[in-house]
Design an enzyme around this catalytic site. Structure first.
Site, PDB file in Angstrom:
ATOM      1  N   SER A   1    -107.162  66.578  51.217  1.00 24.81           N
ATOM      2  CA  SER A   1    -106.018  67.551  50.830  1.00 24.81           C
ATOM      3  C   SER A   1    -104.954  67.895  52.062  1.00 24.81           C
ATOM      4  CB  SER A   1    -106.709  68.889  50.393  1.00 24.81           C
ATOM      5  OG  SER A   1    -105.701  69.993  50.185  1.00 24.81           O
TER       6      SER A   1
ATOM      7  N   TYR B   1    -112.618  75.937  52.263  1.00 24.31           N
ATOM      8  CA  TYR B   1    -112.790  74.828  51.377  1.00 24.31           C
ATOM      9  C   TYR B   1    -111.573  73.771  52.353  1.00 24.31           C
ATOM     10  CZ  TYR B   1    -109.827  71.655  48.427  1.00 24.31           C
ATOM     11  OH  TYR B   1    -109.370  70.413  48.035  1.00 24.31           O
TER      12      TYR B   1
ATOM     13  N   LYS C   1    -112.923  69.893  53.791  1.00 21.94           N
ATOM     14  CA  LYS C   1    -112.268  68.563  53.827  1.00 21.94           C
ATOM     15  C   LYS C   1    -112.041  67.753  55.080  1.00 21.94           C
ATOM     16  CE  LYS C   1    -111.897  68.325  49.369  1.00 21.94           C
ATOM     17  NZ  LYS C   1    -112.278  67.267  48.820  1.00 21.94           N
TER      18      LYS C   1
HETATM   19  P1  NAD Z   1    -111.899  68.633  39.295  1.00 17.90           P
HETATM   20  O1  NAD Z   1    -112.869  69.960  39.741  1.00 17.90           O
HETATM   21  O2  NAD Z   1    -111.423  68.530  37.952  1.00 17.90           O
HETATM   22  O3  NAD Z   1    -112.864  67.444  39.388  1.00 17.90           O
HETATM   23  C1  NAD Z   1    -114.039  67.600  40.359  1.00 17.90           C
HETATM   24  C2  NAD Z   1    -115.318  66.735  39.612  1.00 17.90           C
HETATM   25  O4  NAD Z   1    -116.547  66.770  40.528  1.00 17.90           O
HETATM   26  C3  NAD Z   1    -115.516  67.653  38.375  1.00 17.90           C
HETATM   27  O5  NAD Z   1    -115.825  66.463  37.298  1.00 17.90           O
HETATM   28  C4  NAD Z   1    -117.084  68.189  38.788  1.00 17.90           C
HETATM   29  O6  NAD Z   1    -117.839  68.341  37.738  1.00 17.90           O
HETATM   30  C5  NAD Z   1    -117.576  67.283  39.852  1.00 17.90           C
HETATM   31  N1  NAD Z   1    -118.595  67.765  40.753  1.00 17.90           N
HETATM   32  C6  NAD Z   1    -118.296  68.771  41.489  1.00 17.90           C
HETATM   33  N2  NAD Z   1    -119.215  68.814  42.333  1.00 17.90           N
HETATM   34  C7  NAD Z   1    -120.162  68.036  42.051  1.00 17.90           C
HETATM   35  C8  NAD Z   1    -121.528  67.706  42.410  1.00 17.90           C
HETATM   36  N3  NAD Z   1    -121.999  68.553  43.541  1.00 17.90           N
HETATM   37  N4  NAD Z   1    -122.036  66.562  42.135  1.00 17.90           N
HETATM   38  C9  NAD Z   1    -121.557  65.857  41.133  1.00 17.90           C
HETATM   39  N5  NAD Z   1    -120.163  66.186  40.544  1.00 17.90           N
HETATM   40  C10 NAD Z   1    -119.504  67.252  41.158  1.00 17.90           C
HETATM   41  O7  NAD Z   1    -110.923  68.654  40.658  1.00 17.90           O
HETATM   42  P2  NAD Z   1    -109.987  67.645  40.718  1.00 17.90           P
HETATM   43  O8  NAD Z   1    -108.438  68.509  40.596  1.00 17.90           O
HETATM   44  O9  NAD Z   1    -109.869  66.396  39.806  1.00 17.90           O
HETATM   45  O10 NAD Z   1    -110.177  67.386  42.232  1.00 17.90           O
HETATM   46  C11 NAD Z   1    -110.919  66.176  42.479  1.00 17.90           C
HETATM   47  C12 NAD Z   1    -110.904  65.843  44.189  1.00 17.90           C
HETATM   48  O11 NAD Z   1    -109.606  66.065  44.737  1.00 17.90           O
HETATM   49  C13 NAD Z   1    -111.800  67.213  44.874  1.00 17.90           C
HETATM   50  O12 NAD Z   1    -112.379  66.810  45.928  1.00 17.90           O
HETATM   51  C14 NAD Z   1    -110.696  67.934  45.159  1.00 17.90           C
HETATM   52  O13 NAD Z   1    -111.159  68.867  46.328  1.00 17.90           O
HETATM   53  C15 NAD Z   1    -109.572  67.237  45.734  1.00 17.90           C
HETATM   54  N6  NAD Z   1    -108.172  67.615  45.709  1.00 17.90           N
HETATM   55  C16 NAD Z   1    -107.517  68.236  44.463  1.00 17.90           C
HETATM   56  C17 NAD Z   1    -106.166  68.957  44.463  1.00 17.90           C
HETATM   57  C18 NAD Z   1    -105.765  69.718  43.045  1.00 17.90           C
HETATM   58  O14 NAD Z   1    -104.744  70.307  43.498  1.00 17.90           O
HETATM   59  N7  NAD Z   1    -106.378  69.259  42.069  1.00 17.90           N
HETATM   60  C19 NAD Z   1    -105.519  69.067  45.740  1.00 17.90           C
HETATM   61  C20 NAD Z   1    -106.166  68.242  46.738  1.00 17.90           C
HETATM   62  C21 NAD Z   1    -107.543  67.924  46.933  1.00 17.90           C
END
Ligand code: NAD
Ligand code: UDP
Length: 339
Positions: A124, A148, A152
């Site tokens: 991120s 958080y 990362k």
């Molecule tokens: P999201 O919460 O929709 O998806 C994350 C998925 O991981 C979910 O399906 C959840 O059930 C699963 N998960 C969480 N913990 C778990 C575990 N311990 N074991 C198995 N599955 C697990 O989030 P997203 O927006 O799709 O983000 C995906 C990744 O991208 C994350 O790592 C997040 O930190 C990163 N990210 C997201 C954003 C954003 O704004 N959406 C920005 C930067 C980085």
């Protein structure tokens, strides 16, 4: 290629699955559904007319993770699984370190057990913290300002060390800016639980009438109109960046951090105006005090993604808002209601 996708049922994971399946890859999703719904995966199957393996499991469960990865025989991993709420990470830091950091350590160990040496990791832009200079390029100092972001940064370091110690390993750390929007079909999209923390899903819920008005957190920043400026990236463009990154891991060893953004900042008020164009009515808002910890401006330097991955964003803010509105207006309660 056989690709193991942790967190594949989530917002970004589900959109990336559509692209991976359409490109002909064989997929195994590993997800505990802690922040997602199996319905998202059912819709991915409908959209692509392709099937894939699913293991319901937790990345903190090292043996289940290793078993799944070894049995599948993955060539590469795309690692989305993790917790992502900045505020919650300050209240429950150990939960975040356990999920994001320990879970990622288990994934790398499972990859070693399976002989899998390619990984694309969801990092991120939050790892940069306060801007020393803009745009943020990948050499900007890493100084996250919340737990958080620190998880990362720690996982980035861990993957870098793992790749240095693992012959032929190749890793791409994708530093997402602000992912928004939905698949053009309106069948999959962002489905936050409870009150949305992020701007775009909040605007979408005001537009559909689930919430009364948006709070704009401050209009006294040093930006064009005083509201915070961010680099919003269409989730479909972001999905394509994962394909380009996977491709890159097939031709270069080592570990690279690469920004994924458009290179262009959009203010809160500009995003509200774009959403109003998309939904055809006005979005009620009020100006409230700044949210603690928010920076004024954040946008990406995009040269490294272009140079190494041959990828750049193609979709503009109107496409982001139109796709979000199609998803929101046809799935008012997200996956909670079958459209
Ligand atoms: P999201 O919460 O929709 O998806 C994350 C998925 O991981 C979910 O399906 C959840 O059930 C699963 N998960 C969480 N913990 C778990 C575990 N311990 N074991 C198995 N599955 C697990 O989030 P997203 O927006 O799709 O983000 C995906 C990744 O991208 C994350 O790592 C997040 O930190 C990163 N990210 C997201 C954003 C954003 O704004 N959406 C920005 C930067 C980085
Ligand atoms: N924001 C806002 N109201 C909200 C949520 C966010 O005004 O209800 C602003 C926030 O201050 C920032 C921008 O919208 O300027 C993007 O915030 P978001 O939480 O979506 O992303 P991030 O802070 O991670 O960049």
């Amino acid at each position: 290629m056989k690709i193991f996708v942790t967190g594949g049922a989530g917002y970004i994971g589900s959109h990336t699955l559509v692209r991976l399946l359409s490109a002909g890859h064989e997929i195994c999703v590993f997800d505990n559904f802690s922040n997602s719904s199996p319905e998202a995966l059912a819709r991915v199957k409908q959209l692509t007319n392709r099937d894939f393996a699913l293991v319901e499991g937790d990345i903190r469960d090292a043996s289940a993770l290793t078993r799944a990865l070894v049995e599948f025989g993955a060539d590469a991993a795309v690692h989305f699984a993790g917790l992502k709420a900045v505020g919650e990470s300050s209240e429950k830091p150990l939960l975040y370190y356990e999920n994001n950091v320990s879970g990622s350590a288990h994934l790398l160990a499972a990859m070693d057990a399976a002989g899998c040496r390619r990984i694309v990791f969801s990092s991120s832009a939050t790892v940069y913290g306060e801007a020393q200079c803009l745009p943020f390029d990948e050499d900007h100092p890493i100084a996250p300002t919340n737990p958080y972001g620190r998880t990362k940064a720690m996982v980035e370091g861990m993957i870098r060390d793992w790749s240095a110690a693992t012959p032929d390993a190749s890793a791409v750390l994708l530093r997402y800016f602000n992912p928004v929007g939905a698949h053009e079909s309106g069948r999959i999209g962002e489905d936050p639980q409870g009150i949305p923390n992020n701007l775009m899903p909040y605007i979408a819920q005001v537009a559909i009438g689930r919430r009364e008005r948006l709070s704009i957190f401050g209009d006294d920043y040093d930006t064009r109109d005083g509201t915070g400026e961010r680099d919003y990236i269409h989730v479909v463009d972001l999905a394509d960046a994962h394909l380009a990154a996977l491709d890159y891991t097939g031709r270069a060893a080592g570990c690279e951090a690469i920004n994924v953004g458009t290179g262009k900042g959009i203010t809160v008020k500009e995003l509200v105006a774009a959403y109003e164009r998309a939904c055809g009515h006005s979005i009620a808002y009020e100006i409230t005090p700044r949210r603690p910890g928010d920076v004024a401006i954040s946008f990406a330097a995009t040269g490294k993604a272009r140079e190494l991955l041959g990828w750049e964003a193609a979709l503009n803010v109107d496409a982001m808002c139109a796709s979000s509105w199609l998803w929101q207006s046809t799935n008012a309660e997200g996956y909670g209601e079958t459209a």
